[in-house]
Design an enzyme around this catalytic site. Structure first.
Site, mmCIF file in Angstrom:
data_model
loop_
_atom_site.group_PDB
_atom_site.id
_atom_site.type_symbol
_atom_site.label_atom_id
_atom_site.label_comp_id
_atom_site.label_asym_id
_atom_site.label_seq_id
_atom_site.Cartn_x
_atom_site.Cartn_y
_atom_site.Cartn_z
ATOM 1 N N SER A 266 62.318 -1.125 52.606
ATOM 2 C CA SER A 266 63.129 -2.908 51.679
ATOM 3 C C SER A 266 63.485 -3.392 53.283
ATOM 4 C CB SER A 266 64.152 -2.260 50.943
ATOM 5 O OG SER A 266 65.116 -1.340 51.890
ATOM 6 N N HIS A 296 61.502 5.974 49.227
ATOM 7 C CA HIS A 296 62.841 5.205 49.574
ATOM 8 C C HIS A 296 63.409 5.146 48.246
ATOM 9 C CE1 HIS A 296 64.661 2.532 51.927
ATOM 10 N NE2 HIS A 296 63.490 1.384 51.570
ATOM 11 N N HIS A 342 65.281 13.139 55.545
ATOM 12 C CA HIS A 342 65.370 11.898 55.947
ATOM 13 C C HIS A 342 64.108 11.520 57.815
ATOM 14 C CE1 HIS A 342 66.461 7.402 57.325
ATOM 15 N NE2 HIS A 342 67.191 7.454 56.590
ATOM 16 N N ARG A 351 76.470 9.188 55.085
ATOM 17 C CA ARG A 351 76.308 8.279 53.181
ATOM 18 C C ARG A 351 77.168 9.000 52.125
ATOM 19 N NH1 ARG A 351 71.601 4.697 53.193
ATOM 20 N NH2 ARG A 351 70.432 6.648 54.416
ATOM 21 N N ASP A 397 70.625 9.409 48.263
ATOM 22 C CA ASP A 397 70.399 8.941 47.547
ATOM 23 C C ASP A 397 70.372 10.952 46.248
ATOM 24 O OD1 ASP A 397 68.521 7.050 47.111
ATOM 25 O OD2 ASP A 397 67.235 7.398 48.326
HETATM 26 N N1 CMX Z 1 60.887 18.006 50.732
HETATM 27 C C1 CMX Z 1 59.749 18.993 50.575
HETATM 28 N N2 CMX Z 1 58.813 18.155 51.874
HETATM 29 C C2 CMX Z 1 59.900 17.884 52.659
HETATM 30 C C3 CMX Z 1 60.907 17.018 52.284
HETATM 31 C C4 CMX Z 1 61.505 16.925 51.113
HETATM 32 N N3 CMX Z 1 62.638 16.655 50.561
HETATM 33 N N4 CMX Z 1 60.929 16.100 53.380
HETATM 34 C C5 CMX Z 1 59.903 16.313 54.398
HETATM 35 N N5 CMX Z 1 59.135 17.015 53.492
HETATM 36 C C6 CMX Z 1 57.803 17.415 54.577
HETATM 37 C C7 CMX Z 1 56.882 15.976 53.803
HETATM 38 O O1 CMX Z 1 56.461 16.044 52.660
HETATM 39 C C8 CMX Z 1 55.819 16.645 55.070
HETATM 40 O O2 CMX Z 1 54.936 16.634 54.864
HETATM 41 P P1 CMX Z 1 53.422 17.058 54.949
HETATM 42 O O3 CMX Z 1 53.611 16.563 56.250
HETATM 43 O O4 CMX Z 1 52.417 17.917 54.012
HETATM 44 O O5 CMX Z 1 52.717 15.714 55.125
HETATM 45 C C9 CMX Z 1 56.654 16.978 56.338
HETATM 46 O O6 CMX Z 1 57.364 17.222 55.246
HETATM 47 C C10 CMX Z 1 57.232 15.996 57.414
HETATM 48 O O7 CMX Z 1 57.921 15.095 56.920
HETATM 49 P P2 CMX Z 1 58.944 14.632 57.494
HETATM 50 O O8 CMX Z 1 58.611 14.389 58.858
HETATM 51 O O9 CMX Z 1 60.210 15.278 57.433
HETATM 52 O O10 CMX Z 1 59.699 13.230 56.855
HETATM 53 P P3 CMX Z 1 58.936 11.875 57.125
HETATM 54 O O11 CMX Z 1 59.719 11.428 57.909
HETATM 55 O O12 CMX Z 1 57.218 12.085 56.765
HETATM 56 O O13 CMX Z 1 59.373 11.389 55.674
HETATM 57 C C11 CMX Z 1 60.814 10.579 53.617
HETATM 58 C C12 CMX Z 1 60.931 11.312 55.418
HETATM 59 C C13 CMX Z 1 62.004 10.554 53.226
HETATM 60 C C14 CMX Z 1 60.013 10.237 53.245
HETATM 61 C C15 CMX Z 1 61.011 12.219 53.539
HETATM 62 O O14 CMX Z 1 61.886 13.892 54.163
HETATM 63 C C16 CMX Z 1 60.800 12.252 51.106
HETATM 64 O O15 CMX Z 1 59.945 12.477 50.987
HETATM 65 N N6 CMX Z 1 62.312 13.075 51.387
HETATM 66 C C17 CMX Z 1 62.636 12.905 49.528
HETATM 67 C C18 CMX Z 1 61.925 12.417 49.148
HETATM 68 C C19 CMX Z 1 63.668 11.028 49.465
HETATM 69 O O16 CMX Z 1 65.275 11.678 49.154
HETATM 70 N N7 CMX Z 1 63.656 9.485 50.063
HETATM 71 C C20 CMX Z 1 64.848 8.706 50.028
HETATM 72 C C21 CMX Z 1 65.023 8.884 50.950
HETATM 73 C C22 CMX Z 1 66.146 7.798 51.866
HETATM 74 C C23 CMX Z 1 66.116 6.669 51.206
HETATM 75 O O17 CMX Z 1 65.030 5.736 51.885
HETATM 76 O O18 CMX Z 1 66.190 5.958 50.350
#
Ligand code: CMX
Length: 458
Positions: A266, A296, A342, A351, A397
């Site tokens: 965002s 996000h 994250h 937070r 979140d």
């Molecule tokens: N559950 C399951 N798998 C997860 C995970 C979770 N909470 N967090 C990361 N992973 C996985 C990723 O999907 C990725 O898998 P692939 O290699 O198969 O694609 C792997 O672990 C590596 O990811 P990462 O480098 O640790 O995390 P990213 O930087 O790519 O993504 C985020 C970060 C937040 C998108 C991810 O942790 C996620 O999807 N979390 C759940 C959604 C969430 O809570 N989003 C809110 C974030 C805060 C915000 O912006 O508001």
């Protein structure tokens, strides 16, 4: 009386009030700060040219990896440390809770005071914060055609889509767009960007409240109270103005969701679109569309759905073993555990901690809070065992939904709108400085896979 005239009258009387009190307003302070901040930025730019300081090479795998770790943005209001979490202009969340002005009898910082801090880097006085509350209340009305636009949306249209639609339409009265069309000198861009930003922030609760009442209520819309603070007015528009604890929660919520440095979807989108000199309304509407994504901001909606689904499948007061099995079933189903992980953070999000402390104080005995706590003890271990997520800890979140639900605010679809009200504080703080510092159009270089294949095979 026309909409613009009525709004101008309220704002003019608010300005007279402020002048009578001989108060330095936020805008005056920004104006005072601009020469020194421009000088500082120029000096850093010159030094950077001389020293050619490098953060190291960007690698092709970073290009395929969502640009993680590429140092490419300047963001003034906040900086995120992977271990420690966010600092707003150098202050941690507990620092903000201790130092920023609050409402009479309240414990949480007023988002108005956080905004002052984000824009200037200075802790405001109570009087300066009160003046901001008055200013925002005076600017809160939205044009009739936007009310009609929102009223014509089907209830089935996601509240975030309605929100973004209405914010885009605010561009109709953009002071920046008008000044630009009239050939304003670029040195003056910051002035109308500031005015638009203040209007945008002020009008978001009115828009959010209208959407909420149309979709979940009876379409009755409360009025803004010119004497109340921003969070109080937002709570009133949502139907919770009489619940002082909910109002306090809003103050905390709007403060901690405001900014998380510049690279998140965002914030970066708002900055990128703003770099084309799109006005703050268009820039922020774009940011909202990014916030509406499940990886996000929509994650706070997803978290509650996930928790409720868990409860419906394994029952209330389920054992740790049952919860662990449920978490594994989510992962095995190829889904993410919402609220965990994250892109930058590598520890529990402060937070999350701030919300947990609020819950420890006000939500004792709440079954959902108990479950959130239980999940906190289980998910990190499962994610570590699964071995993929770089950060197994909860983010912001993971907690917000149960706090809202506790007060009867159960409409998950709306949660990201609240996030969207808050995030405007951070995005606009940066936009004001983008214009004051003359930041250029953003335009990084891209390559095709075929081109990269050629480079790599040499
Ligand atoms: N559950 C399951 N798998 C997860 C995970 C979770 N909470 N967090 C990361 N992973 C996985 C990723 O999907 C990725 O898998 P692939 O290699 O198969 O694609 C792997 O672990 C590596 O990811 P990462 O480098 O640790 O995390 P990213 O930087 O790519 O993504 C985020 C970060 C937040 C998108 C991810 O942790 C996620 O999807 N979390 C759940 C959604 C969430 O809570 N989003 C809110 C974030 C805060 C915000 O912006 O508001």
């Amino acid at each position: 009386m026309s909409f613009r005239l009525a709004t101008k009258n309220v704002q003019a009387s608010q300005r007279l009030n402020v002048q009578a009190r001989n108060l330095t307003t936020l805008k005056q302070r920004v104006q005072e700060l601009i020469p020194e901040r421009q000088k500082e930025a120029l000096e850093v730019k010159k030094l950077a040219e001389e020293k050619k300081h490098s953060f190291g090479e960007n690698t092709i795998d970073q290009m395929y990896g969502g640009m993680r770790g590429i140092k490419a943005l300047i963001w003034e209001p906040s900086v995120l440390d992977a271990e420690e979490g966010i600092r707003f202009r150098g202050l941690t969340i507990p620092d903000c809770q201790a130092q920023l002005p609050k409402a009479p009898g309240g414990n949480e910082p007023l988002p108005e005071s956080l905004f002052y801090l984000l824009v200037t880097g200075e802790v405001p006085t109570q009087e300066q914060v009160n003046a901001l509350s008055e200013d925002w209340a005076a600017r809160a009305q939205i044009p009739k055609f936007i009310e009609e636009l929102i009223d014509r949306c089907p209830k089935s249209l996601h509240p975030m889509s309605q929100f973004s639609l209405a914010v885009t339409a605010l561009n109709h009265d953009s002071a920046f767009a008008k000044a630009y069309a009239n050939g304003v000198n670029k040195k003056e861009y910051w002035d109308t960007t500031f005015e638009d930003s203040m209007d945008l922030i002020a009008k978001l609760p009115t828009i959010a409240g209208r959407i909420y009442q149309n979709v979940f209520g009876e379409g009755k819309h409360a009025a803004i109270d010119l004497k109340k603070d921003y969070s109080h007015n937002l709570s009133t528009l949502l139907g919770y103005g009489n619940n002082e604890q909910f109002v306090e929660l809003m103050r905390l919520y709007l403060t901690i969701h405001s900014d998380h440095e510049g690279g998140n979807v965002s914030a970066h989108t708002g900055h990128l679109v703003g770099s084309a000199l799109s006005d703050p309304f268009l820039s922020y509407a774009a940011a909202l569309n990014g916030l509406a994504g499940p990886l996000h901001g929509l994650a706070n909606q997803e978290v509650l759905s996930w928790i409720l689904k868990m409860k419906s499948q394994i029952g209330e007061d389920a054992s740790d073993e049952k919860v662990r099995e449920y978490v594994w079933s989510t992962l095995k189903g190829g889904q993410v555990v919402p609220g965990y992980g994250h892109a930058v953070l590598r520890k529990t999000d402060p937070r999350y901690q701030a919300q947990r402390e609020f819950a420890l104080k006000h939500l004792k005995g709440d079954k959902n809070f108990k479950l959130v706590d239980q999940i906190y003890n289980i998910v990190p271990g499962v994610l570590l065992e699964a071995g993929k997520a770089k950060n197994p800890w909860p983010n912001v979140d993971a907690h917000s939904g149960v706090l809202l639900t506790h007060y009867g605010f159960t409409q998950q679809n709306f949660y990201t709108v609240l996030f969207g009200v808050s995030r405007a504080l951070g995005v606009t703080s940066q936009l004001i400085w983008d214009r004051a510092l003359g930041m250029p159009l953003e335009r990084p270089k891209s390559f095709s896979t075929a081109h990269l294949k050629g480079i790599l095979s040499k």
